[in-house]
Design a protein around this motif. Sequence first.
Motif, short mmCIF file in Angstrom:
data_model
loop_
_atom_site.label_atom_id
_atom_site.label_comp_id
_atom_site.label_asym_id
_atom_site.label_seq_id
_atom_site.Cartn_x
_atom_site.Cartn_y
_atom_site.Cartn_z
N SER A 298 0.81 -1.22 0.00
CA SER A 298 0.00 0.00 0.00
C SER A 298 0.84 1.27 0.00
CB SER A 298 -0.94 -0.01 1.20
OG SER A 298 -0.20 -0.13 2.40
N THR A 299 2.05 1.24 0.56
CA THR A 299 2.79 2.50 0.67
C THR A 299 3.41 2.95 -0.67
OG1 THR A 299 4.87 1.47 1.38
CG2 THR A 299 3.32 2.12 3.11
N VAL A 300 3.30 2.09 -1.67
CA VAL A 300 3.70 2.52 -3.03
C VAL A 300 2.83 3.70 -3.48
CG1 VAL A 300 3.59 1.77 -5.45
CG2 VAL A 300 4.56 0.24 -3.70
N TYR A 301 1.62 3.74 -2.95
CA TYR A 301 0.64 4.72 -3.46
C TYR A 301 0.55 5.98 -2.61
CZ TYR A 301 -0.46 0.85 -6.41
OH TYR A 301 -0.37 -0.17 -7.32
N ILE A 302 1.53 6.22 -1.78
CA ILE A 302 1.46 7.47 -1.02
C ILE A 302 2.59 8.41 -1.44
CG2 ILE A 302 0.18 6.44 0.89
CD1 ILE A 302 2.66 6.44 2.55
N ASP B 87 2.93 12.58 2.20
CA ASP B 87 2.22 11.63 3.05
C ASP B 87 3.19 10.65 3.71
OD1 ASP B 87 -0.19 12.80 2.47
OD2 ASP B 87 -0.66 11.44 0.82
N ARG C 284 4.60 12.43 6.72
CA ARG C 284 3.68 12.43 7.85
C ARG C 284 3.58 11.04 8.47
NH1 ARG C 284 -0.79 14.81 5.73
NH2 ARG C 284 -1.43 12.74 5.07
N PHE C 285 3.56 10.04 7.62
CA PHE C 285 3.51 8.66 8.11
C PHE C 285 4.71 8.38 9.02
CE2 PHE C 285 4.79 4.23 7.77
CZ PHE C 285 3.63 3.56 8.10
N ARG D 16 4.72 9.91 12.45
CA ARG D 16 3.89 9.18 13.40
C ARG D 16 4.56 7.87 13.84
NH1 ARG D 16 -1.55 10.74 10.17
NH2 ARG D 16 -1.88 12.74 11.20
N LEU E 239 4.91 9.16 -6.21
CA LEU E 239 3.77 8.29 -5.91
C LEU E 239 3.62 7.26 -7.03
CD1 LEU E 239 0.31 9.61 -4.75
CD2 LEU E 239 0.46 7.94 -6.56
N GLY E 240 3.41 6.02 -6.65
CA GLY E 240 3.25 4.97 -7.65
C GLY E 240 4.46 4.07 -7.79
N ALA F 81 7.12 -0.09 15.06
CA ALA F 81 6.05 0.91 15.09
C ALA F 81 5.54 1.25 13.69
CB ALA F 81 6.55 2.18 15.79
N SER G 10 4.34 0.16 9.57
CA SER G 10 3.40 -0.78 8.98
C SER G 10 4.20 -1.83 8.22
CB SER G 10 2.46 0.00 8.04
OG SER G 10 2.34 -0.64 6.80
N ASP H 247 3.97 -2.68 5.37
CA ASP H 247 4.22 -2.21 4.01
C ASP H 247 5.33 -1.16 3.93
OD1 ASP H 247 2.36 -3.90 3.04
OD2 ASP H 247 0.80 -2.41 2.69
#
Lengths: 221, 609
Positions: A13-17, A21, A24-25, A28, A57-58, A87, A89, A91
């Motif tokens: 999923s993190t390919v798409y951020i 973003d 920010r990820f 956190r 992104l992508g 801590a 994800s 991905d």
Amino acid sequence: MKTVRFFFRKEGSTVYISHLDTTRFLSRVIKRSGIPVWYTEGFNPHIYLTFAQPLPLGCGSVCESFDLRITDDNADPADLARRLNEASSPDLPIFAAGEATFAPADIFYSAYRFTFTTSDPEGLTEQIQAFLARKSVPAEKKTKRGTKAIDIAILSSDPKISVEPDGVILEILLSSGVEDTLSPILYRSILGEACGIQPECGRILRTAMLNQSKTILTPVL
Amino acid sequence: MLKEKIERVLQRVQKPARYTGGEFGSIVKDKAEVDVRFAFCFPDTYEIGMSHLGMKILYHLTNEMEGVWCERVFAPAPDMQAEMEREEIPLFALESRDPIGEFDFIGFTLQYELCYTNLLNMLRLGGIPLKAADRKGLAPIVVAGGPCTCNPEPLADFIDIFIIGEGEEVNPELIRLYADAKKKGLSRAEFLRAAARIEGLYVPSLYDVTYGEDGTISSFLPRDGAPARIKKRIIKDFDKVYYPEQFIVPYIETVHDRAMLEVMRGCIRGCRFCQAGFLYRPLREKTAGTLAASAHAICEATGYDEISLTSLSTGDYSGLDPLVRQILPWTKEEKINLSLPSLRIDNFPQELLDQITSVRKSGLTFAPEAGTQRMRDVINKNITEEEILSTCRMAFDGGYSSVKLYFMMGLPFEMDEDIIGINTLAKKVVEEFFREKRKGKGLSVSCSVSSFVPKPFTPFQFDPSATREELARKQQLLLDTVASRKVHLSWHDPNTSMLEAVFARGDRRLGAVLEAAFRKGCRFDAWDEHFRIDLWEDAFAECGVSTAFYAHRARSYDEILPWDHIDIGVSKEFFIREHQRAAEGKTTPNCRQSCAGCGANKLKGGPCF
Ligand code: SF4
């Protein structure tokens, strides 16, 4: 206080951020991990996070990195990386840490691996080879101040084509310097157009970042 | 195959992270170990749905149930929908990327009426028969909850079961009943009949409606042992209610992306225009200790650096002072911002205020709702002009230079003076700013004037809504009387308000209109750029349904209203009393001052305070 560099992969999923973003990820992730990180002083304290180079992104990657200022000089980088990874994800694994051995300005090339799914691997291989053989591929790159004429043939080098079960693989170096970055997304769309394939049939993975003499700077997997 | 198609499409669409799933805190289970799969659908975009607290609570609550997996589904944006249709990708849930047609439950939360076409669209994209009557076999069961279910009738054709009241209380029971039915191999009809016997569940197919010559309802009768009235379920001990310690942390920015603490449910105020104020009665608070522990746990688990206190009127939360005192020390230590409701500024200890508001000085929002004292008395918004101005003064003194004021127009018993009064009040706010020499030059007072829509379960449920012509005239009047260049006016599209007014108080006959509008292509009706009043008007005309009958007609006190069989605890007699007081311009004290006898205390089984 010391600066520690952390390496991470972007997959699933993190390919798409976007880069923003991702920042920010990671802020956190750092907060969740509780590692001793330095905050900027002043009105609105925040974590000081710098990246080797943004990734569009992508695209996936196995060689992204960011630098953090750690307030505890005795902290073990490997231990910090482990805590961050816990801590994060699944991905976005944070898999290594160490000193900041190169500066963003040292990066001149990025190695990308494109995977094109196709029902006709031989045909596509030939088309890609023909594309790579062109001496000049003029294109337009969007910049903040409008469009800029570039030549994709000059900004790419050292291609390698192979056919694997999941498609035709193109491994290639794209210019990644401060002045003349060639986005892998742009490269894929121009190559796709030339070879008559939908651009989204090609997955993109950044595999390494290299210096001016094409020595790999990032961890080799 | 489907997974590959989805990956391909993600490379093409805007903001693909809306559709990837995989966010931190999202829950993935092993399908083989799950008996019941629940697709929690929010009929709007990811960014809006992911900001919604109720969805967060129920997502985690459902996933804590053994053998149950709850996943999220949002309405795809138009670009994504086009890609999905082209590639023949059915609507899928984010966690597993499985089509929603494979789920046991498809559950919608209904936050506003203008999302109804999105609901139909999502069913269709999931390959689910739109009409409840056309669904065979036990699964999937289409359920809906949320505030709009207080008048579920416009959706009666499409929903198998409505959840009336608070999901934390009802949902686990419904899911267990289903798990049991699945094991026993019950038919859909058998299961629905059993569900209708659970308090708080409304199965619309078990009721027959007849209409009189004047178009109003003449009878509404249950069948097969379904109850005549469906009673709202509430959490009685709100301090002990389940609250997640983990939130899903979105990759992309959403409307509210922070640790939200629900300090209480319900509201003491009794503003006569506000449906939520009556729906969530009686007021139930959490203790400061519970909230402080929650706040700490959520921040630690998510990495959020902002906490907001939420409820209908957080300024009325009685534990605000101890709560802030308990959490301030560690929020400062961990560099976490606490955002506080602005209304309470006037009676909050200055020392605490200084510590909290040191960061955000961008803007203050404030809701006088009406321009004159007379009108504020009619709507029971118990706030005086002096209070409004003194709050603005404090804000200006504290360094704010932009104020946003919320008003309504088209209220029952409204006169032109009340509209002009909006401008008069805004001008006084401007004067308040310039009463002293202030540094902040760029003063801006913006007035957002929305069109009032009468809602069920409010004293104004009997009143006609203003026509589009009337609203247009009043908007012009506002423009003509604006008295300061610092004042900026904005309002809503009267067409949107008209449609909302129709569906808010609609009955079952609107189902056909809704389906017709959907088939013509209506989607995202709450979004100005997608709203198509022309298509809606065609749909009404084709179905022979008059918008005026629903939107602009006054109801008598003894009319059978489409929502009379729903019992939210507040009595119709109370609404009639309140309506009469509104006509006389009389206010009603808030619940803490004295009980107005609305009836909601019986849900709690004792006095409210
Ligand atoms: S019963 Fe009385 S105190 Fe309770 S909500 Fe109704 S009016 Fe308020």
